[in-house]
Every structure is written in structure tokens, then in C-alpha cells.
Design a protein around this motif. Structure first.
Motif, PDB file in Angstrom:
ATOM      1  N   HIS A 163      -2.017 -15.254  14.365  1.00 34.26           N
ATOM      2  CA  HIS A 163      -2.254 -16.103  15.532  1.00 34.26           C
ATOM      3  C   HIS A 163      -3.537 -15.658  16.232  1.00 34.26           C
ATOM      4  N   ARG A 164      -4.134 -16.574  16.957  1.00 32.45           N
ATOM      5  CA  ARG A 164      -5.359 -16.272  17.704  1.00 32.45           C
ATOM      6  C   ARG A 164      -5.163 -15.000  18.531  1.00 32.45           C
ATOM      7  N   GLY A 165      -6.069 -14.046  18.394  1.00 29.89           N
ATOM      8  CA  GLY A 165      -5.980 -12.786  19.132  1.00 29.89           C
ATOM      9  C   GLY A 165      -5.292 -11.685  18.370  1.00 29.89           C
ATOM     10  N   ASP A 166      -4.697 -11.984  17.204  1.00 32.33           N
ATOM     11  CA  ASP A 166      -4.096 -10.930  16.373  1.00 32.33           C
ATOM     12  C   ASP A 166      -5.199 -10.116  15.708  1.00 32.33           C
ATOM     13  N   GLN A 167      -4.887  -8.850  15.466  1.00 28.75           N
ATOM     14  CA  GLN A 167      -5.826  -7.975  14.766  1.00 28.75           C
ATOM     15  C   GLN A 167      -5.232  -7.598  13.411  1.00 28.75           C
ATOM     16  N   VAL A 168      -6.108  -7.419  12.416  1.00 26.51           N
ATOM     17  CA  VAL A 168      -5.654  -7.036  11.081  1.00 26.51           C
ATOM     18  C   VAL A 168      -6.494  -5.860  10.596  1.00 26.51           C
ATOM     19  N   GLY A 169      -5.820  -4.906   9.944  1.00 27.27           N
ATOM     20  CA  GLY A 169      -6.500  -3.755   9.366  1.00 27.27           C
ATOM     21  C   GLY A 169      -6.750  -3.987   7.881  1.00 27.27           C
ATOM     22  N   LEU A 170      -8.007  -3.882   7.472  1.00 29.04           N
ATOM     23  CA  LEU A 170      -8.371  -4.042   6.062  1.00 29.04           C
ATOM     24  C   LEU A 170      -8.567  -2.643   5.460  1.00 29.04           C
ATOM     25  N   LEU A 171      -7.721  -2.307   4.491  1.00 31.44           N
ATOM     26  CA  LEU A 171      -7.727  -0.970   3.895  1.00 31.44           C
ATOM     27  C   LEU A 171      -8.593  -1.002   2.635  1.00 31.44           C
ATOM     28  N   LEU A 172      -9.836  -0.599   2.808  1.00 31.62           N
ATOM     29  CA  LEU A 172     -10.846  -0.766   1.761  1.00 31.62           C
ATOM     30  C   LEU A 172     -10.543   0.088   0.532  1.00 31.62           C
ATOM     31  N   ALA A 173     -10.172   1.343   0.752  1.00 30.51           N
ATOM     32  CA  ALA A 173      -9.911   2.233  -0.381  1.00 30.51           C
ATOM     33  C   ALA A 173      -8.672   1.798  -1.149  1.00 30.51           C
ATOM     34  N   MET A 174      -7.710   1.258  -0.439  1.00 25.79           N
ATOM     35  CA  MET A 174      -6.507   0.728  -1.096  1.00 25.79           C
ATOM     36  C   MET A 174      -6.858  -0.499  -1.930  1.00 25.79           C
ATOM     37  N   ALA A 175      -7.700  -1.367  -1.389  1.00 27.63           N
ATOM     38  CA  ALA A 175      -8.141  -2.558  -2.127  1.00 27.63           C
ATOM     39  C   ALA A 175      -8.908  -2.173  -3.383  1.00 27.63           C
ATOM     40  N   ASN A 176      -9.659  -1.067  -3.300  1.00 24.70           N
ATOM     41  CA  ASN A 176     -10.451  -0.607  -4.446  1.00 24.70           C
ATOM     42  C   ASN A 176      -9.593  -0.067  -5.584  1.00 24.70           C
ATOM     43  N   ARG A 177      -8.302   0.108  -5.313  1.00 21.29           N
ATOM     44  CA  ARG A 177      -7.400   0.579  -6.377  1.00 21.29           C
ATOM     45  C   ARG A 177      -6.304  -0.446  -6.664  1.00 21.29           C
ATOM     46  N   ASP A 178      -6.615  -1.707  -6.415  1.00 25.78           N
ATOM     47  CA  ASP A 178      -5.655  -2.784  -6.681  1.00 25.78           C
ATOM     48  C   ASP A 178      -5.512  -2.964  -8.196  1.00 25.78           C
ATOM     49  N   PRO A 179      -4.302  -2.737  -8.736  1.00 18.94           N
ATOM     50  CA  PRO A 179      -4.129  -2.859 -10.194  1.00 18.94           C
ATOM     51  C   PRO A 179      -4.293  -4.293 -10.698  1.00 18.94           C
ATOM     52  N   GLY A 180      -4.295  -5.256  -9.781  1.00 20.82           N
ATOM     53  CA  GLY A 180      -4.560  -6.633 -10.188  1.00 20.82           C
ATOM     54  C   GLY A 180      -6.023  -6.872 -10.519  1.00 20.82           C
ATOM     55  N   VAL A 181      -6.877  -5.923 -10.129  1.00 20.58           N
ATOM     56  CA  VAL A 181      -8.321  -6.050 -10.379  1.00 20.58           C
ATOM     57  C   VAL A 181      -8.801  -5.020 -11.393  1.00 20.58           C
ATOM     58  N   TRP A 182      -8.307  -3.783 -11.254  1.00 19.21           N
ATOM     59  CA  TRP A 182      -8.785  -2.695 -12.101  1.00 19.21           C
ATOM     60  C   TRP A 182      -7.660  -2.128 -12.966  1.00 19.21           C
ATOM     61  N   GLU A 183      -7.986  -1.880 -14.217  1.00 19.61           N
ATOM     62  CA  GLU A 183      -7.045  -1.236 -15.122  1.00 19.61           C
ATOM     63  C   GLU A 183      -7.013   0.262 -14.822  1.00 19.61           C
ATOM     64  N   ASP A 184      -5.800   0.817 -14.738  1.00 18.94           N
ATOM     65  CA  ASP A 184      -5.623   2.250 -14.479  1.00 18.94           C
ATOM     66  C   ASP A 184      -6.491   2.688 -13.289  1.00 18.94           C
ATOM     67  N   PRO A 185      -6.296   2.063 -12.117  1.00 17.40           N
ATOM     68  CA  PRO A 185      -7.237   2.246 -10.998  1.00 17.40           C
ATOM     69  C   PRO A 185      -7.278   3.651 -10.418  1.00 17.40           C
ATOM     70  N   ALA A 186      -6.230   4.456 -10.653  1.00 15.00           N
ATOM     71  CA  ALA A 186      -6.222   5.809 -10.081  1.00 15.00           C
ATOM     72  C   ALA A 186      -7.028   6.791 -10.930  1.00 15.00           C
ATOM     73  N   ARG A 187      -7.577   6.333 -12.034  1.00 18.11           N
ATOM     74  CA  ARG A 187      -8.372   7.205 -12.900  1.00 18.11           C
ATOM     75  C   ARG A 187      -9.854   6.995 -12.608  1.00 18.11           C
ATOM     76  N   PHE A 188     -10.580   8.099 -12.501  1.00 23.40           N
ATOM     77  CA  PHE A 188     -12.038   8.040 -12.333  1.00 23.40           C
ATOM     78  C   PHE A 188     -12.656   7.774 -13.693  1.00 23.40           C
ATOM     79  N   ASN A 189     -13.240   6.601 -13.858  1.00 28.36           N
ATOM     80  CA  ASN A 189     -13.729   6.182 -15.168  1.00 28.36           C
ATOM     81  C   ASN A 189     -15.069   5.455 -15.029  1.00 28.36           C
ATOM     82  N   PRO A 190     -16.193   6.196 -15.112  1.00 26.96           N
ATOM     83  CA  PRO A 190     -17.511   5.566 -14.956  1.00 26.96           C
ATOM     84  C   PRO A 190     -17.832   4.532 -16.038  1.00 26.96           C
TER      85      PRO A 190
END
Length: 391
Positions: free
Chosen positions: A299-326
Motif C-alpha cells: 500500500h502507498r507508504g509501505d516500505q520494502v527491504g530488498l536483500l541483494l546478497a540473497m537475490a544473488n544466490r537465488d537458485p532459480g537464476v544460478w546453478e549451485d549458487p552457494a559455490r564460488f565458481n568464476p
């Protein structure tokens, strides 16, 4: 909607927030973070959609009350393009981009190379803190050169910036606020004098170009100019320091060789560093009207927190996202944001990392961790307190 409790200051979370993010992911696209009283998301699609949706923005719907003792800090924030929406944001950003061109950034390459070589050559024998010897001085000196600020001011710039960003950290104290206000006042006083000097004696630097734009009728006020310089100096090195530290830690812990990388491989490695363990973990937005996102109505005036690091490990986007893989395919991350407020300094940050890290590892092929690195208690930033190494 599921409500989750997690103190951002709990030592286990400070050292590794990712298990909490995975617990939150199981709750669906959105969850309520009890400690913040905030609806949050780390769903990559939701984060990207909200970043790009003009029905969300940085300016609150109603002005927030400002305690009198914090007035000097928020007087600077009031002119920061990071906190503004169109039309003021558009004018400020266009003025900065006019000077902060890709050509000017690319022209910094020799400076970054020479400075990285100089810093590595000055490493002491034995154990030392790579943050202080390399990760901190490199970006602050480069952004100082870009703006035209004397490099000998670097220690002051670092201390002012560190104090000011304390205002964005979880559980800030009155003492932190006092330090931030003192730093703000010192920073503003220095820049006001420096801007006046540059008015009289322009040079080939960003501050002079911003002054010229103001004088050509673009209506950039002195206060806007000062706030813009503070934003560029703070944002221009604070996150890069953490990214260099987090990146070197990941490279050393996973025994990833950087010394023989060709430019393309260095680029992919830097993108993985930015994805895997970014320096900024949360950014917020306000809803300007009733908006539905992935089944949740804001609703108008609501605030939302965007968790960037969590989004960067979304398994829907990256395979095995918790692994560091250059070697993984490069895809857009949430690290620099998206849409209207996409980080203007992203090209410079990438260039610094792509140049400085290969030089570091080529000059120091035996670089090793001498102590287990520990993250500092600085959420919603995420960076090391020190990075003790030997060469």
C-alpha cells in the motif's frame, strides 16, 4: 506471510548471513523481518521488478521526522541523488553522468595499474592487513583523483566516510550518530572551501566540471554539489574496499588462481566476486501507490527491504549458487541495483577490480591467509574487519 526473527548483530549472522537468507527463501517471495518490522524479499525476480518499477522509490511518501542532533547529516542527504526521485534525481544524475563518462573512467586505467603496483611494492615483510595496505588506499585515492581532491586528504576522507556510513548500520548508537555528524560537518566544510577554490581555479576534474554545469544554468546549487561529491566519495570507495576484501578472501579460500588470467577470465571472476559475497546486503524502497508484486500487495507508504546478497544466490537464476565458481556464465546481479538508481560508479568499481586483483596475485603468487578472516559488525554492509595475509 511468514515472520522471521534474526538480529542483524548476532555474531553468527554477521559472519555468515546466508543460512538465514535460505531459511527466508523457504517462506516464499516475501517475508516479514521481525527485527526491522519490514517486509523483505531476496527473490531475484521480485528484487529486479521493484528496482525497475517507478511506483517504488527512495523518497518517503511523508517526510520522516529528523532529530535535531542529526540535522547536519540529513541536510546533506536532502541533496543526495541516492535519496531523490525525478525530477531532482534526473537533473543531478544527468549532470554527474555528463562528467562521469565512460571515456573518463577508461582513462583511469593507467592510474589504477600504477597505484596497484605501487601499493604491492610497499607491502611489508611478514604478516600484514591487506585491507589497510591495499583494499582501502586504492579506491579512495582513485576517486580522489577523479574528483580532483588532493590525495593527501585520503586518510581524512576514509575516516569521514567510515563515520558517515555508520548511520546506515543496524543498531547504531548515539555515539555513532555523534561521530557521523562531526564527520559530515568536517566533510562539508572542506568541500565548501575546495569548491570555492575550484571556482576560482578550474581544473580537468569532476568537481570543476560539475561547477561548470552549475554556472551554465543547470541550477546545481552549492549544497547539491557538496552532497554529490560526498556521495561519490563515500559510495565510490566504501563498497569497493569491502568487495576487494571479500573477493580476495573467496579467491584464497577456494585456491582460485588469478595470476595468469586473461582479461576475459578476470572479468568473469570479478562478476562472480560481485555476485557471491557483495558489500551491500540491503536497500529499501517506498511504495508510492498500491502495487501487487508476486502475490503481495504493497500500500502507498509501505516500505520494502530488498536483500541483494540473497537475490544473488537465488537458485532459480544460478546453478549451485552457494559455490564460488568464476567459470559460471555471467548474468546480471542485484549488486549494483537496477533501473533509475543503478549505481553510477559500477563501471569504475569493475575496472578497479579487473585491474587491481590480477596485479595483486601476479606480484604475490604465494599470497596466503595468515588468520581466518572475520567479518565486521556493519550490516547492512558486509565486509571484513581485517584480512591478515603473508606474501
Amino acid at each position: 506471510m511468514q515472520e522471521l526473527q534474526q538480529s542483524p548483530k548476532e555474531p553468527e549472522f554477521v559472519q555468515n548471513p546466508y543460512p538465514f537468507y535460505e531459511r527466508a527463501r523457504e517462506a516464499g517471495p516475501f517475508f516479514r523481518w521481525q527485527d526491522y518490522g519490514l517486509v523483505c524479499t531476496g527473490n531475484a525476480a521480485a528484487v529486479n521488478a521493484i528496482f525497475r518499477d517507478r511506483r517504488f522509490g527512495r523518497e518517503p511518501v511523508e517526510p520522516l521526522p529528523i532529530p535535531p542532533h542529526l540535522a547536519p547529516f540529513y541536510a546533506v542527504e536532502a541533496h543526495s541523488m541516492l535519496e531523490l526521485e525525478p525530477p531532482r534525481h534526473t537533473r543531478l544524475r544527468n549532470l554527474v553522468l555528463r562528467a562521469f563518462t565512460s571515456r573518463r573512467i577508461a582513462g583511469l586505467q593507467p592510474d589504477i595499474e600504477a597505484l596497484a603496483e605501487e601499493l604491492v611494492a610497499a607491502f611489508p615483510a611478514g604478516e600484514f592487513d591487506l585491507l589497510k595496505a591495499f583494499a582501502q588506499p586504492l579506491p579512495v585515492r582513485i576517486i580522489a583523483r577523479l574528483l580532483g581532491v588532493p590525495e593527501e586528504m585520503a586518510p581524512d576522507l576514509l575516516s569521514w566516510s567510515n563515520a558517515m556510513v555508520g548511520m546506515y548500520m543496524a543498531g547504531r548508537t548515539r555515539e555513532m550518530e555523534t561521530r557521523a555528524v562531526a564527520a559530515t560537518e568536517a566533510f562539508v566544510a572542506f568541500l565548501r572551501a575546495y569548491v570555492n577554490d575550484r571556482r576560482a581555479r578550474p581544473a580537468d576534474d569532476l568537481i570543476s566540471q560539475l561547477i561548470a554545469a552549475e554556472m551554465e544554468g543547470e541550477k546545481l546549487s552549492t549544497d547539491e554539489l557538496i552532497s554529490t561529491c560526498i556521495l561519490l566519495l563515500n559510495a565510490g570507495h566504501e563498497a569497493t574496499v569491502h568487495t576487494i576484501g571479500n573477493g580476495v578472501k573467496a579467491l584464497l579460500e577456494t585456491h582460485t588462481p588469478l595470476s595468469a588470467l586473461d582479461p576475459e577470465a578476470a572479468e568473469a571472476t570479478v562478476e562472480e566476486i560481485l555476485r557471491y559475497d557483495p558489500a551491500l546486503h540491503m536497500f529499501t524502497r517506498w511504495a508510492y501507490e498500491d502495487v501487487e508484486v508476486m502475490g503481495h500487495t504493497f500500500h502507498r507508504g509501505d516500505q520494502v527491504g530488498l536483500l541483494l546478497a540473497m537475490a544473488n544466490r537465488d537458485p532459480g537464476v544460478w546453478e549451485d549458487p552457494a559455490r564460488f565458481n568464476p567459470a559460471r556464465p555471467v548474468k546480471p546481479t542485484a549488486t549494483f541495483g537496477a533501473g533509475l538508481h543503478f549505481c553510477v560508479g559500477a563501471p569504475l568499481a569493475r575496472l578497479e577490480l579487473q585491474i587491481a586483483l590480477p596485479i595483486l596475485f601476479r606480484r604475490c603468487p604465494d599470497l596466503k591467509l595468515s588468520q581466518a578472516p572475520e567479518y565486521a559488525d556493519v550490516f547492512h554492509f558486509h565486509g571484513l574487519g581485517a584480512l591478515q595475509v603473508t606474501t
